[in-house]
Write a protein that holds these residues in place. Structure first.
Motif, PDB file in Angstrom:
ATOM      1  N   ILE A  85      71.387  -9.782  26.795  1.00 48.35           N
ATOM      2  CA  ILE A  85      70.431 -10.860  26.995  1.00 48.35           C
ATOM      3  C   ILE A  85      69.762 -10.709  28.347  1.00 48.35           C
ATOM      4  O   ILE A  85      68.551 -10.837  28.482  1.00 48.35           O
ATOM      5  N   SER A  86      70.573 -10.423  29.337  1.00 51.15           N
ATOM      6  CA  SER A  86      70.023 -10.310  30.672  1.00 51.15           C
ATOM      7  C   SER A  86      68.934  -9.249  30.699  1.00 51.15           C
ATOM      8  O   SER A  86      67.890  -9.425  31.328  1.00 51.15           O
TER       9      SER A  86
ATOM     10  N   THR B 178      60.030 -17.368  21.294  1.00 42.79           N
ATOM     11  CA  THR B 178      60.565 -16.147  21.922  1.00 42.79           C
ATOM     12  C   THR B 178      61.960 -16.404  22.467  1.00 42.79           C
ATOM     13  O   THR B 178      62.844 -15.559  22.395  1.00 42.79           O
ATOM     14  N   ILE B 179      62.161 -17.597  22.969  1.00 42.49           N
ATOM     15  CA  ILE B 179      63.499 -17.938  23.491  1.00 42.49           C
ATOM     16  C   ILE B 179      64.507 -17.964  22.350  1.00 42.49           C
ATOM     17  O   ILE B 179      65.629 -17.457  22.471  1.00 42.49           O
ATOM     18  N   SER B 180      64.104 -18.520  21.216  1.00 44.25           N
ATOM     19  CA  SER B 180      65.008 -18.559  20.062  1.00 44.25           C
ATOM     20  C   SER B 180      65.386 -17.160  19.599  1.00 44.25           C
ATOM     21  O   SER B 180      66.549 -16.875  19.325  1.00 44.25           O
ATOM     22  N   GLU B 181      64.403 -16.295  19.520  1.00 43.69           N
ATOM     23  CA  GLU B 181      64.690 -14.909  19.110  1.00 43.69           C
ATOM     24  C   GLU B 181      65.669 -14.254  20.073  1.00 43.69           C
ATOM     25  O   GLU B 181      66.582 -13.543  19.688  1.00 43.69           O
TER      26      GLU B 181
ATOM     27  N   LYS C 210      81.859 -21.843  18.523  1.00 45.90           N
ATOM     28  CA  LYS C 210      81.482 -21.554  19.919  1.00 45.90           C
ATOM     29  C   LYS C 210      80.287 -20.606  20.000  1.00 45.90           C
ATOM     30  O   LYS C 210      79.536 -20.649  20.974  1.00 45.90           O
ATOM     31  N   VAL C 211      80.123 -19.746  19.001  1.00 43.71           N
ATOM     32  CA  VAL C 211      78.986 -18.817  19.018  1.00 43.71           C
ATOM     33  C   VAL C 211      77.685 -19.615  18.900  1.00 43.71           C
ATOM     34  O   VAL C 211      76.743 -19.436  19.676  1.00 43.71           O
ATOM     35  N   VAL C 212      77.656 -20.511  17.921  1.00 45.40           N
ATOM     36  CA  VAL C 212      76.469 -21.363  17.726  1.00 45.40           C
ATOM     37  C   VAL C 212      76.214 -22.207  18.969  1.00 45.40           C
ATOM     38  O   VAL C 212      75.085 -22.312  19.458  1.00 45.40           O
ATOM     39  N   LEU C 213      77.289 -22.779  19.463  1.00 49.04           N
ATOM     40  CA  LEU C 213      77.180 -23.660  20.620  1.00 49.04           C
ATOM     41  C   LEU C 213      76.622 -22.898  21.829  1.00 49.04           C
ATOM     42  O   LEU C 213      75.724 -23.385  22.523  1.00 49.04           O
ATOM     43  N   ALA C 214      77.126 -21.692  22.048  1.00 48.95           N
ATOM     44  CA  ALA C 214      76.687 -20.894  23.197  1.00 48.95           C
ATOM     45  C   ALA C 214      75.188 -20.574  23.078  1.00 48.95           C
ATOM     46  O   ALA C 214      74.435 -20.698  24.043  1.00 48.95           O
ATOM     47  N   LYS C 215      74.765 -20.180  21.898  1.00 54.54           N
ATOM     48  CA  LYS C 215      73.345 -19.861  21.694  1.00 54.54           C
ATOM     49  C   LYS C 215      72.472 -21.086  21.939  1.00 54.54           C
ATOM     50  O   LYS C 215      71.429 -21.003  22.593  1.00 54.54           O
ATOM     51  N   ASN C 216      72.901 -22.208  21.404  1.00 52.23           N
ATOM     52  CA  ASN C 216      72.104 -23.432  21.563  1.00 52.23           C
ATOM     53  C   ASN C 216      72.031 -23.884  23.012  1.00 52.23           C
ATOM     54  O   ASN C 216      70.989 -24.329  23.485  1.00 52.23           O
ATOM     55  N   LEU C 217      73.151 -23.755  23.712  1.00 51.27           N
ATOM     56  CA  LEU C 217      73.140 -24.154  25.125  1.00 51.27           C
ATOM     57  C   LEU C 217      72.206 -23.245  25.919  1.00 51.27           C
ATOM     58  O   LEU C 217      71.439 -23.715  26.764  1.00 51.27           O
TER      59      LEU C 217
END
Lengths: 765, 326
Positions: free
Chosen positions: B274-275, B287-290, B308-315
């Motif tokens: 991601i970085s 673009t942020i969602s992608e 936690k995977v979903v949560l991490a992405k949403n945060l």
């Protein structure tokens, strides 16, 4: 007024109906009428104990410190099921500061848990079961000594899940893992016919978690022997129940045990009986000839002193297209823990909605975990969640507003007892609650809330007993200066009992509240009062206090009549002054009467009247919740809770509001975060502190809680017309939140607590 | 709790001298908000406690404009949360500090202690002889693991509990570590270790070493940072998942970015992919969602913590949107 008789009394207390003989007045003092103009009762009144508590000068049991007091700590089983093969305390005894150690080896076999076990049993049936108890010069030394006790255990197979424990192959905790070997059942009508008549039939399974009381003040006692008499300070909801339990355990006369409890940091049902810790402390104190304090820590509280059993509820209901319920079936099982405790949860299901054909089956199941105890409306909180969830589903299925659906199936009489209610104003709770939450203006179809933060509104109904009953006494002493002392054998759990007792006496005698002292929680000085559970304290005690005060008033008028030489019927009592109606010069203050009667103290004892025959007494209510669900995180936030209840007369709106707020916040905890979690491999509990067992903080409470009392009195019950509020406040909260969550996200949450992981899982798989 | 000797050194040298060469017997105490709990539950049974609060100069916040921020290891978490320069320029750290535990604990807890705190795993903290305590198994694998890690776990599935560590990692802090005679500087990314490297410790500190300061480089112009924490209870809870981000913006583009997750791994978890992907990204919602969709692709959740995977992405998405005022 003072003539008395003995009757058979029966009313609901926590988990079941209790029957006893009770002394009651032959004639009930006439109840204050609905809408009566009262001066003190019903008016917002500051707590009599408020100053002591906020200034820190209030002494709770935990604060009691006696000269030469020793401290006790308990060694508990680390295993869910084990047999003690050997205990070696020799190393622990050598630790400097250790005074005495008791185990099954050096104590009498004192029966416990309804005779199914002993104070110290050699078979341990849950993690936390008592193994040994150490008295030492300090709590720190006692704790260190526990680590030096060597116990050889034979570990036994265990079962910690009720469904599994019911199977043939499961390890047996007792002769059978099913309480009494059979379920509790109830039926009326013809269930098959009922379902045949239905246009829509729904079947769902709902589950609720094991919750733990986690009172602020731990379970604790300080015990002190004076010769063969024992004084016990205990954090308890039932001083007489503790007295009798200790006397029986120790084999000494009840007269030799004095139980005292002044202030208390919560009970919620977990402190209704004598605790093992108290008896262990008494045995140690006797051996070492010193007072002993024993206080449980948070881990012990989460393992060994009660919980609300979990539940698995399979529900099936049928209704006609017009909304008429035709058949309802409830089948449940729940874990009692290792010793008897009711896990049944079908009471509300049986009675609150009109339905002619209905069956319930409830299994209470033994597992290798701490025994359950009543917890703020046993069975009702979990039962209402399942019931009001499927009722909402049915309303949606047949296209009716959930509130209309409930009104359509409104039960006018008690369908189980087949008797009228003394009062039932639930329809007003529905109406006023709906108006306060904005039900018809704000509520949208389920799942239609736009955006990431979804809003929803839901509601649920409440039924509970809480009428109280005899026996209950109060003694009133009037001093020669006109000040009064009321002594009652009840106890104030922090709910405002001290205050309302003074209010009732002040109302009748028309003397200032500050001139009334209330003494509660002392078996050594008080006449009998029932344990404080089942929302019965105010409904049982307030009429006895009024009776005592009315008797005192009669006595004073009689005295004044003799002094003034005016017939009693020609005297009036106003503002604590008795004057002749025909001659206003002839008057006496009540202190003048007492002085001239040459008694320093006048004494009366009042009684709770008998409940009316042929009626059922219930409290009712409806709670409405408005929630926000963040679908990015699964977090549920409460925006507003409206609690509209029919609870008879409110004695003090301030403490009533307090209790409603407390009950609702505890309901939020049960709905959203509180849960005992056990490890399946080891049978041990993981949530033994307040980080893992999450109780709501003030930040988790709704922005707004609105309490609406639709009732003003229930004069058929008693001279004060009071029903209890402790449990009603808590019963429907979780169910109302669950229905609001469904309304917000359009997905039915069938399992409590509704933690974020469950919401995310329900939404995204 | 076992009896212990309480030692009050006047300077760091005395403190270091008191520290021995093994972990068990001699421990440092600062705010004590974690250590006292560990001792009460017999997870730590030291003979000697060495009180760092008796040493002058360890509680300070120094800002050297254009260079760096220096925070003494004994600085209270409350003081970090409320410091105006930290709030303005090192926002992720101030936001993380403001959400640690409860006000009472923030008033006692120190930044040094916070990044060195032990795991909150209920098996580790409970009456279980788990891997991290010298036992044979990690009970979380077959047990109750809703709060455990989803990446970097084996053989022990703790998560690192520190909020501040996540923010400090996003801000590329350095730790100044004193070991008797001299001090050394360690980049925070090299400070924490995973269980496969050392299952008994969460960082590289040796028994005789003391963290004295935390240095954070001055952010370049156009830099922004933030921290989002999700906890089941509104306060007084550890992060279920948290995320710290720092980005350098150039007009509508991200020039560089660093994303660090808390609550997902046994250490603050740097999401390299991601970085890297952030570089050159145009800041729009889609673009942020992608972008966030590619994070934690290597996660291997346990039975109860897939959420936690979903949560991490949403945060992460929400934090990036907030940082870009979307």
């Amino acid at each position: 007024m003072s003539s008395r008789k003995i009757i058979k009394s029966k009313y609901f207390f926590e988990e079941d109906f209790v029957e006893s003989l009770a002394e009651v007045p032959v004639e009930k003092t006439e109840a204050w009428a609905s809408g009566a103009e009262l001066k003190v009762v019903g008016k917002p009144t500051q707590r009599k104990d408020g100053y002591d508590k906020v200034s820190g000068s209030a002494q709770y049991t935990f604060d009691i410190s006696l000269p030469k007091m020793a401290f006790a700590k308990t060694l508990r089983s680390p295993h869910p099921h084990a047999r003690i093969l050997n205990i070696d305390v020799s190393k622990a005894k050598k630790l400097p500061g250790v005074l005495e150690i008791i185990t099954h080896q050096n104590t009498p076999k004192i029966p416990w848990y309804f005779g199914m076990s002993f104070l110290f049993d050699t078979t341990l049936r849950f993690e936390g079961d008592e193994v040994a108890c150490v008295a030492a010069e300090s709590e720190h030394i006692a704790e260190q000594a526990l680590q030096l006790i060597r116990v050889e255990y034979e570990e036994l197979p265990f079962t910690i899940e009720a469904g599994q424990a019911m199977s043939e192959a499961a390890p047996k905790i007792h002769d059978t893992n099913i309480l009494r070997g059979r379920p509790d059942t109830y039926e009326r009508g013809d269930i098959e016919k009922g379902f045949a008549e239905a246009d829509v039939v729904l079947e769902e399974t709902f589950t609720t978690q094991t919750a733990v009381h986690n009172t602020t003040e731990p379970h604790c006692s300080v015990v002190n022997w004076d010769g063969d008499r024992l004084t016990v300070w205990d954090s308890t909801q039932g001083i007489f129940s503790v007295r009798d339990g200790i006397a029986d355990s120790l084999g000494i006369p009840a007269s030799h045990v004095r139980v005292i409890k002044k202030y208390m940091g919560g009970g919620f049902g977990s402190k209704l009986a004598a605790g093992k810790y108290t008896v262990m402390a008494a045995l140690l104190a006797k051996k070492i000839g010193r007072p002993v304090k024993i206080a449980l820590d948070r881990k012990e509280m989460n393992l060994a002193v009660g919980n609300r059993p979990d539940s698995v509820q399979k529900l099936k209901i049928g209704a006609k297209k017009d909304g008429t319920l035709t058949a309802m079936v409830h089948e449940s099982y729940g874990a009692s823990g290792a010793y008897p405790s009711g896990a049944a949860c079908s009471w509300p299901f049986r009675t609150i909605y009109q339905c002619p054909n209905l069956n319930t089956i409830d299994y209470s199941v033994y597992i290798n975990a701490g025994p359950g105890r009543p917890m703020r409306a046993p069975g009702h909180v979990q039962g209402t969640f399942g019931m009001d969830s499927i009722i909402d589903d049915m309303a949606e299925k047949i296209g009716m507003d959930p509130l209309e659906f409930r009104l359509k199936n409104y039960a006018e009489i008690d369908q189980v007892g087949n008797a009228p209610y003394t009062s039932k104003r639930l329809h007003e709770c529905y109406q006023q609650g709906a108006a306060a939450i904005g039900w018809y203006q704000k509520r949208r179809p389920a799942g239609s809330s736009p955006g990431k933060i979804k809003k929803g509104i839901g509601m649920a109904s409440q039924i509970w007993w809480g009428g109280g009953g005899p026996p209950a006494y109060a003694t009133l002493k009037l001093n020669r200066d006109g000040s009064a002392t009321v002594i009652a054998g009840t106890q104030d759990l922090g709910t405002g009992t001290y205050t309302f007792i003074a209010q009732v006496a002040a109302e009748v005698l028309e003397i200032p509240l500050d001139n009334i002292n209330v003494i509660l929680g002392d078996t050594g000085v008080a006449p009998y009062g029932p344990s404080s559970g089942g929302s019965t304290t105010a409904p049982s005690i307030s009429p006895a206090v009024r009776d005592a005060a009315e008797q005192m008033k009669t006595k004073l008028i009689s005295g004044a009549a003799a002094i003034l030489e005016v017939p009693e019927r020609e005297l009036s009592y106003r503002n604590a002054v008795i004057s002749a109606i025909t001659d206003s010069e002839k008057k006496l203050g009540i202190s003048d009467v007492v002085r001239q009667m040459r008694e320093r103290v006048l004494v009366t004892t009042g009684l709770r009247n008998a409940n009316p025959e042929g009626y059922t007494i219930n409290s009712f209510g409806a709670q409405f919740a408005e929630v926000e669900v963040d679908i990015d995180t699964g977090k549920i936030r409460l925006l507003k809770v409206v609690a509209a209840h029919d609870v008879g007369r409110i004695l003090n709106p301030l403490t009533s509001d307090n209790q409603f707020h407390g009950g609702i916040i505890q309901g939020i905890g049960f709905a959203l975060m509180e849960e005992r979690i056990m490890d399946p491999m080891t049978g041990k509990t993981l949530t033994t502190n307040l980080h893992n067992y999450k109780v709501p903080t003030v930040m988790d409470t709704p922005t707004e809680i609105e309490v609406i009392i639709v009732s003003d009195s229930d004069p058929l019950i008693s001279n004060t017309g009071v029903k209890g509020i402790g449990e009603p406040a808590h019963i429907p909260t979780a169910a109302a939140i669950a229905n609001a969550v469904y309304n917000a996200i359009g997905v039915r949450m069938k399992s409590l607590p509704m933690t974020p992981d469950k919401i995310l899982h329900a939404l995204f798989g | 709790m076992k009896n212990f000797t309480y030692f009050q050194p006047e300077n760091l040298k005395d403190a270091a001298k008191q520290l021995g060469n093994n972990w068990k017997d001699r421990l440092l105490i600062a705010g004590g908000t974690d250590l006292l709990g560990l001792m009460k539950h017999n997870l730590e049974r030291p003979d000697v406690l060495i009180n760092l609060k008796s040493i002058a100069g360890l509680e300070k916040i120094e800002y050297l404009p254009g260079k760096e921020l220096r925070i003494g290891a004994l600085t209270k978490i409350t003081d970090i949360a409320e410091h105006p320069v930290i709030r303005e320029k090192f926002t992720a750290l101030a936001e993380a500090a403001g959400q640690v535990a409860s006000p009472q604990l923030r008033n006692m807890g120190t930044i040094g202690g916070n990044i060195c705190q032990r795991p909150r795993c209920w098996y580790y903290r409970g009456d279980f002889n788990c891997l991290r305590k010298g036992g044979d198994i990690c009970f979380a694998v077959e047990g109750r693991n809703k709060f455990h890690c989803i990446i970097g776990g084996a053989p022990c599935f703790i998560v690192h509990p520190s909020d501040l560590a996540v923010a400090l990692q996003a801000l590329e802090a350095k730790l100044i570590i004193f070991s008797g005679k001299k001090s050394k500087s360690v980049a925070i990314k090299d400070f924490f270790v995973l269980p496969d490297a050392d299952v008994y410790r969460e960082n590289i500190l040796k028994p005789n070493e003391i963290i004295t300061e935390i240095h954070i480089p001055e952010p370049a112009s156009g830099c922004q940072s933030g921290y989002l924490k999700f906890q089941e209870r509104e306060v007084w809870d550890f992060a279920t998942v948290s995320v710290g981000v720092s980005i350098k913006k150039n007009a509508n583009f991200i020039e560089t970015g660093l994303v660090v997750f808390g609550g997902v791994a046994p250490r603050p978890w740097i999401e390299q992919k991601i970085s890297q992907a952030l570089t050159g990204t145009i800041l729009k919602e889609n673009t942020i969602s992608e972008l966030t969709d590619i994070c934690l692709q290597d996660a291997e959740p346990l039975e109860e913590n897939k959420y936690k995977v979903v949560l991490a992405k949403n945060l992460l998405k929400n934090l990036l949107m907030r940082l870009n005022n979307i």
